[in-house]
Motif scaffolding. Structure first.
Motif, PDB file in Angstrom:
ATOM      1  N   GLY A 287      30.810  41.384  49.372  1.00  0.00           N
ATOM      2  CA  GLY A 287      31.108  42.122  48.146  1.00  0.00           C
ATOM      3  C   GLY A 287      32.321  43.012  48.298  1.00  0.00           C
ATOM      4  N   GLU A 288      33.213  42.655  49.201  1.00  0.00           N
ATOM      5  CA  GLU A 288      34.368  43.504  49.495  1.00  0.00           C
ATOM      6  C   GLU A 288      35.278  43.635  48.273  1.00  0.00           C
ATOM      7  N   VAL A 289      35.754  44.861  48.041  1.00  0.00           N
ATOM      8  CA  VAL A 289      36.747  45.118  46.999  1.00  0.00           C
ATOM      9  C   VAL A 289      38.082  45.332  47.704  1.00  0.00           C
ATOM     10  N   ARG A 290      38.995  44.392  47.492  1.00  0.00           N
ATOM     11  CA  ARG A 290      40.281  44.426  48.191  1.00  0.00           C
ATOM     12  C   ARG A 290      41.405  44.149  47.204  1.00  0.00           C
ATOM     13  N   ASP A 291      42.391  45.040  47.170  1.00  0.00           N
ATOM     14  CA  ASP A 291      43.571  44.855  46.317  1.00  0.00           C
ATOM     15  C   ASP A 291      43.194  44.593  44.866  1.00  0.00           C
ATOM     16  N   GLY A 292      42.194  45.340  44.392  1.00  0.00           N
ATOM     17  CA  GLY A 292      41.802  45.229  42.989  1.00  0.00           C
ATOM     18  C   GLY A 292      41.005  43.996  42.648  1.00  0.00           C
ATOM     19  N   VAL A 293      40.386  43.379  43.660  1.00  0.00           N
ATOM     20  CA  VAL A 293      39.604  42.153  43.446  1.00  0.00           C
ATOM     21  C   VAL A 293      38.277  42.277  44.186  1.00  0.00           C
ATOM     22  N   VAL A 294      37.189  41.865  43.545  1.00  0.00           N
ATOM     23  CA  VAL A 294      35.875  41.827  44.181  1.00  0.00           C
ATOM     24  C   VAL A 294      35.646  40.415  44.711  1.00  0.00           C
ATOM     25  N   TRP A 295      35.360  40.311  46.019  1.00  0.00           N
ATOM     26  CA  TRP A 295      35.215  39.027  46.685  1.00  0.00           C
ATOM     27  C   TRP A 295      33.750  38.730  46.982  1.00  0.00           C
ATOM     28  N   GLY A 296      33.391  37.445  46.899  1.00  0.00           N
ATOM     29  CA  GLY A 296      32.086  37.027  47.384  1.00  0.00           C
ATOM     30  C   GLY A 296      31.416  35.994  46.510  1.00  0.00           C
ATOM     31  N   ARG A 297      30.420  35.344  47.093  1.00  0.00           N
ATOM     32  CA  ARG A 297      29.672  34.315  46.376  1.00  0.00           C
ATOM     33  C   ARG A 297      28.915  34.961  45.217  1.00  0.00           C
TER      34      ARG A 297
ATOM     35  N   ASP B 241      42.893  30.710  38.789  1.00  0.00           N
ATOM     36  CA  ASP B 241      42.203  29.511  38.301  1.00  0.00           C
ATOM     37  C   ASP B 241      40.700  29.744  38.331  1.00  0.00           C
ATOM     38  N   TYR B 242      40.190  30.268  37.249  1.00  0.00           N
ATOM     39  CA  TYR B 242      38.782  30.641  37.131  1.00  0.00           C
ATOM     40  C   TYR B 242      37.858  29.461  37.379  1.00  0.00           C
ATOM     41  N   GLN B 243      38.111  28.350  36.712  1.00  0.00           N
ATOM     42  CA  GLN B 243      37.202  27.216  36.813  1.00  0.00           C
ATOM     43  C   GLN B 243      37.193  26.604  38.210  1.00  0.00           C
ATOM     44  N   ALA B 244      38.327  26.685  38.914  1.00  0.00           N
ATOM     45  CA  ALA B 244      38.400  26.113  40.257  1.00  0.00           C
ATOM     46  C   ALA B 244      37.602  26.922  41.273  1.00  0.00           C
ATOM     47  N   LEU B 245      37.237  28.154  40.941  1.00  0.00           N
ATOM     48  CA  LEU B 245      36.508  29.012  41.885  1.00  0.00           C
ATOM     49  C   LEU B 245      34.995  28.844  41.790  1.00  0.00           C
TER      50      LEU B 245
ATOM     51  N   GLU C  76      35.552  32.702  46.313  1.00  0.00           N
ATOM     52  CA  GLU C  76      35.208  33.108  44.948  1.00  0.00           C
ATOM     53  C   GLU C  76      35.468  34.610  44.806  1.00  0.00           C
ATOM     54  N   ARG C  77      36.057  35.013  43.693  1.00  0.00           N
ATOM     55  CA  ARG C  77      36.429  36.414  43.515  1.00  0.00           C
ATOM     56  C   ARG C  77      36.705  36.696  42.042  1.00  0.00           C
ATOM     57  N   VAL C  78      36.726  37.982  41.696  1.00  0.00           N
ATOM     58  CA  VAL C  78      36.994  38.377  40.319  1.00  0.00           C
ATOM     59  C   VAL C  78      37.801  39.674  40.317  1.00  0.00           C
ATOM     60  N   PRO C  79      38.861  39.762  39.522  1.00  0.00           N
ATOM     61  CA  PRO C  79      39.641  41.000  39.463  1.00  0.00           C
ATOM     62  C   PRO C  79      38.855  42.143  38.830  1.00  0.00           C
ATOM     63  N   VAL C  80      39.082  43.355  39.352  1.00  0.00           N
ATOM     64  CA  VAL C  80      38.437  44.546  38.791  1.00  0.00           C
ATOM     65  C   VAL C  80      38.805  44.708  37.316  1.00  0.00           C
TER      66      VAL C  80
ATOM     67  N   ASP D  87      28.906  38.707  38.262  1.00  0.00           N
ATOM     68  CA  ASP D  87      29.797  39.558  37.471  1.00  0.00           C
ATOM     69  C   ASP D  87      29.244  39.789  36.077  1.00  0.00           C
ATOM     70  N   MET D  88      28.745  38.730  35.438  1.00  0.00           N
ATOM     71  CA  MET D  88      28.161  38.871  34.104  1.00  0.00           C
ATOM     72  C   MET D  88      26.880  39.703  34.157  1.00  0.00           C
ATOM     73  N   ASP D  89      26.056  39.483  35.174  1.00  0.00           N
ATOM     74  CA  ASP D  89      24.863  40.324  35.336  1.00  0.00           C
ATOM     75  C   ASP D  89      25.260  41.799  35.399  1.00  0.00           C
ATOM     76  N   ALA D  90      26.312  42.077  36.174  1.00  0.00           N
ATOM     77  CA  ALA D  90      26.773  43.454  36.328  1.00  0.00           C
ATOM     78  C   ALA D  90      27.343  44.000  35.025  1.00  0.00           C
ATOM     79  N   MET D  91      28.077  43.185  34.290  1.00  0.00           N
ATOM     80  CA  MET D  91      28.634  43.638  33.013  1.00  0.00           C
ATOM     81  C   MET D  91      27.537  44.006  32.027  1.00  0.00           C
ATOM     82  N   VAL D  92      26.500  43.173  31.966  1.00  0.00           N
ATOM     83  CA  VAL D  92      25.386  43.449  31.056  1.00  0.00           C
ATOM     84  C   VAL D  92      24.707  44.753  31.443  1.00  0.00           C
ATOM     85  N   LEU D  93      24.449  44.944  32.734  1.00  0.00           N
ATOM     86  CA  LEU D  93      23.819  46.187  33.188  1.00  0.00           C
ATOM     87  C   LEU D  93      24.678  47.400  32.840  1.00  0.00           C
ATOM     88  N   ALA D  94      25.985  47.293  33.079  1.00  0.00           N
ATOM     89  CA  ALA D  94      26.862  48.430  32.798  1.00  0.00           C
ATOM     90  C   ALA D  94      26.884  48.759  31.310  1.00  0.00           C
TER      91      ALA D  94
END
Length: 446
Positions: free
Chosen positions: A107-117, A415-419, A425-429, A124-131
């Protein structure tokens, strides 16, 4: 009416929480290896705690120990309005740490990106709903409709311990739900020439995982054998892999083609008798990738199993095929498999789920489009059909129409779909921040 006195319910705390929740959920290893080998309970307990902290009462449900689902309901301001289901799965596919730049469960946050399976599929969507719902609880916001939250197990396998179990055994928890949203939609797709598209899923191809079995005459590998099960199976698999499926355009795909063509100024009459979908796809440039997998049924051989020794011809051989079926294409698919497998190979459904289709002229779809375009002016939301499937298939048994809507604003080159199911796998903050704002806007107005 929805509580719109708070035009911006998403505050600094919500923006911090969505990143932290994504990271912390990734650190909870919920790898689903199939066949029941998974434990979502630690992640479910985490979700339940985050809901309980703001007095949203969670219900934890299990078909078997460790395979835990969380369901909660948030009461809306209009009791006459139908409820909306918001669902996301807690399990993830396997990841091999040696292949990754960072550990997949760090779950490392590096250079404005959250990394991990699970960073995009779909913690990410689970977290967005909770927030979002925690922000509502802090600020006193209520949506117009009842919102039913479901955090599910087992989506990455058969859903038998997750959404399938909930739909079959706990349908009452979803009373009043007519529509639902979940993964794989409303992400930025850069279509060239500065165009930003947000595809909202309004359909899914059906799942048709197949098991093929060839029988023959066992014998010595040095002897002539015209009833070789391996040869029979290999021939059938080759025919399936090489087959060109005919075009089948569903209403969702037609709508997608029409809108994408119009955005690029390309004349297209998708209902014309001489319409050539492949020619149009060739003109659409990068955007064709959104549509190409969903203009036909498909069947891709994936697994071969046969034999136990090089000089022994086995009496049987088995293969597995990943088939996907468009709405209305079931009969064509089965007839084609009967022909391609031939008289010497039997086939059966190993796992089967229905195709889905959702209307794109509803108030809910318009609210999704409006929310995305409000926070990214100049972009365009368009409908599309998913090539794969989600838990929406299970919830459709309850009469719930499903859409893919997990909004993320992504930079060009990401490339979202390729991840999905891929290494690193990662997502920008900033994508997560965009997502909570869009979800808040949509869920209060839907």
């Amino acid at each position: 009416m929805a509580d719109l006195d708070h035009p911006e319910a998403i505050d600094a705390q919500a923006l911090e929480e969505v990143v932290r929740f994504t990271s912390e959920l990734i650190r909870i290893d919920t790898t689903n290896r199939g066949g029941g080998d998974c434990s979502e309970r630690p992640a479910a307990e985490y979700v339940a705690e985050m809901l309980g902290d703001v007095e949203i009462e969670p219900t934890l449900l299990e078909r078997s120990p460790g395979r835990t689902n969380v369901v909660a309901r948030i009461e809306g301001t209009d009791p006459s309005a139908p409820a909306l289901l918001v669902h996301g799965h807690l399990d993830v596919v396997p990841a091999e740490p040696a292949d990754w730049t960072v550990h997949p469960f760090s779950g490392e946050v590096r250079d404005g990106v959250v990394w991990g399976r699970g960073a995009i599929d779909m913690k990410d969507m689970d977290a967005m709903v909770l927030a979002v719902v925690r922000a509502w609880a802090r600020t006193g916001v209520r949506p117009r409709r009842d919102i039913v939250l479901a955090f599910t197990a087992d989506e990455e396998d058969s859903a038998a311990w997750g959404a399938g179990f909930l739909a079959e055994r706990h349908a009452g928890l979803f009373e009043g739900c007519t529509e639902g949203i979940s993964e794989s939609g409303a992400f930025t797709f850069h279509a060239g020439a500065g165009r930003r598209i947000y595809p909202i899923a309004a359909g899914e191809r059906g799942t048709a995982w197949l098991k093929l079995t060839a029988h023959g005459r066992a014998g010595h590998g040095s002897k002539v054998n015209r009833a070789n099960a391996v040869s029979r199976l290999a021939a059938a698999v080759a025919r399936i892999g090489e087959h060109s499926w005919p075009v089948r355009l569903t209403p969702t795909v037609k709508a997608a083609l029409t809108e994408l063509a119009a955005l690029q100024g390309i004349p297209a009459d998708v209902d014309a008798a001489d319409f050539d979908v492949d020619a149009l796809l060739a003109e659409l440039g990068p955007a064709a990738a959104l549509i190409e997998p969903t203009v036909r049924n498909s069947a891709n051989p994936t697994v071969l199993e046969a034999g136990y020794k090089v000089n022994v011809i086995p009496g049987s051989a088995t293969a597995f095929v990943d088939g996907r079926i468009l709405p209305g294409g079931e009969e064509e698919f089965q007839d084609t498999l009967d022909r391609l497998t031939g008289p010497d190979v039997e086939w059966e459904f190993h796992h089967r789920e229905r195709p889905l289709q959702a209307p794109v002229d509803t108030p809910t779809y318009r609210a999704m489009r409006t929310a995305v375009e409000h926070f990214d002016p100049g972009a365009r939301a368009v409908p599309y059909c998913m090539s794969g499937g989600t838990d929406a298939k299970q919830f459709s048994r309850l009469g719930i129409t499903g859409y893919g809507f997990s909004p993320l604003r992504l930079p060009e080159g990401f490339d979202y779909q390729a991840l999905y199911h891929a290494v690193d796998e990662r997502v920008p903050v900033e994508a997560l921040h965009f997502g909570v704002r869009v979800l808040d806007h949509f869920l209060r107005r839907a």
